[in-house]
Design a protein around this motif. Structure first.
Motif, mmCIF file in Angstrom:
data_model
loop_
_atom_site.group_PDB
_atom_site.id
_atom_site.type_symbol
_atom_site.label_atom_id
_atom_site.label_comp_id
_atom_site.label_asym_id
_atom_site.label_seq_id
_atom_site.Cartn_x
_atom_site.Cartn_y
_atom_site.Cartn_z
ATOM 1 N N ILE A 147 -30.538 -14.073 24.045
ATOM 2 C CA ILE A 147 -31.948 -13.735 23.790
ATOM 3 C C ILE A 147 -32.801 -14.880 24.326
ATOM 4 N N ALA A 148 -33.883 -14.544 25.011
ATOM 5 C CA ALA A 148 -34.821 -15.550 25.517
ATOM 6 C C ALA A 148 -36.010 -15.662 24.565
ATOM 7 N N GLU A 149 -36.253 -16.867 24.057
ATOM 8 C CA GLU A 149 -37.393 -17.114 23.173
ATOM 9 C C GLU A 149 -38.577 -17.651 23.972
ATOM 10 N N GLY A 150 -39.766 -17.483 23.425
ATOM 11 C CA GLY A 150 -40.954 -18.092 24.009
ATOM 12 C C GLY A 150 -41.414 -17.461 25.299
ATOM 13 N N VAL A 151 -41.161 -16.161 25.483
ATOM 14 C CA VAL A 151 -41.598 -15.471 26.700
ATOM 15 C C VAL A 151 -43.110 -15.231 26.617
ATOM 16 N N GLU A 152 -43.834 -15.698 27.640
ATOM 17 C CA GLU A 152 -45.295 -15.634 27.584
ATOM 18 C C GLU A 152 -45.935 -15.024 28.812
ATOM 19 N N THR A 153 -45.172 -14.759 29.883
ATOM 20 C CA THR A 153 -45.775 -14.204 31.089
ATOM 21 C C THR A 153 -44.896 -13.088 31.649
ATOM 22 N N VAL A 154 -45.530 -12.177 32.390
ATOM 23 C CA VAL A 154 -44.793 -11.102 33.052
ATOM 24 C C VAL A 154 -43.840 -11.679 34.095
ATOM 25 N N ALA A 155 -44.244 -12.773 34.745
ATOM 26 C CA ALA A 155 -43.371 -13.406 35.736
ATOM 27 C C ALA A 155 -42.087 -13.907 35.092
ATOM 28 N N GLU A 156 -42.167 -14.405 33.869
ATOM 29 C CA GLU A 156 -40.956 -14.840 33.166
ATOM 30 C C GLU A 156 -40.066 -13.641 32.844
#
Length: 282
Positions: free
Chosen positions: A202-211
């Protein structure tokens, strides 16, 4: 909701906030909600834990898990709930995870929908012993996740000794991953290692569509972050599904881990049940 914390013999008023973990590779469904400690007016967890004496810390840890589980059940939540637990609390006979399992049974909560997030900011004194305890939880169908993987002491050795079902990549690894080849290489390597023994990422702290785009290309489809929703105080917040380009959407659908996640942790075969965005009974 407020809860007067009797188990710790303190006078701390607290509630829980819930933040969704979404599966971007399953058509846009909610995989789980993480229960987070908050004050009654939304004060941060640090403010609340600062009021807890060292002698009461493990009991308060258990009280938080019980409160989060009770609130999840009251909301009618049908997906997983993630409850934070310290390594010391796991090993405690009175206030450890067995106490939470008892609460789950009393509430009628399915143990298969229970995830314990191991949060540890100090080095583990006996990781092999902890690993044995964590293996024992597997006999109860619950899952273990390592939180903040890649930060502090939550590293590769813990992955080796503890063999969790899930790891949560720390936000420092995820931030700007679309522009940083070093981060991309690290996440790709961790993903490959986890895949070898059936551990989900699981990826935490996703804040942008690019991420989102880069993470999907790296085979990570379970994500958590403000881009989707901030923690809802004593509530399940609505998810803001970002508008993705056709290139990103194709990447999400073709991700090789997307099917693995659906098979391992979304056992429902009915698409309508799986895509229930609110994760609630209708």
């Amino acid at each position: 909701m407020r809860h007067k914390d009797a188990p710790t013999q303190t006078d701390i008023d607290f509630t829980m906030a819930f933040q969704p973990i979404v599966d971007t590779g399953a058509g846009g469904s909610i995989f789980a909600y993480e229960a987070l400690v908050r004050g009654p007016q939304g004060q941060g967890a640090d403010t609340i834990f600062a009021q807890v004496s060292p002698s009461s810390a493990i009991a308060f840890d258990a009280a938080c898990r019980s409160r989060g589980l009770a609130m999840a059940a009251a909301f009618g939540m049908k997906c997983h709930v993630n409850l934070n637990v310290s390594a010391a609390a796991i090993l405690d006979r009175r206030h450890g995870i067995h106490a939470t399992l008892k609460t789950a049974r009393q509430l009628g909560w399915p143990l298969g929908n229970l995830i314990f997030e191991l949060t540890e900011h100090d080095p583990l004194l006996d990781p092999e012993k902890l690993g044995r305890w964590m293996s024992a939880t597997g006999n109860h169908d619950v899952k273990i996740a390592i939180d903040d993987f890649g930060a502090g002491y939550a590293g590769l050795c813990n992955l080796l000794f503890l063999r969790p079902e899930i790891i949560k990549l720390d936000a420092t690894l995820v931030r700007n991953v679309d522009r940083d080849r070093s981060r991309q290489a690290l996440i790709s390597g961790v993903r490959d290692a986890c895949r070898s023994f059936g551990c989900t990422v699981i990826a935490e702290g996703v804040e942008t569509v690019a991420e989102i785009s880069m993470l999907s290309q790296l085979g990570v489809t379970l994500m958590q972050g403000f881009l989707f929703a901030k923690p809802g105080l004593a509530s399940l917040p609505a998810v803001a599904w970002p508008t993705l380009s056709s290139h990103v959407s194709q990447g999400l659908q073709s991700s090789d881990l997307s099917e693995h996640n659906r098979q391992s942790y979304l056992p429902e075969t009915d698409p309508e049940a799986r895509l229930s965005r609110a994760c609630l009974s209708t």
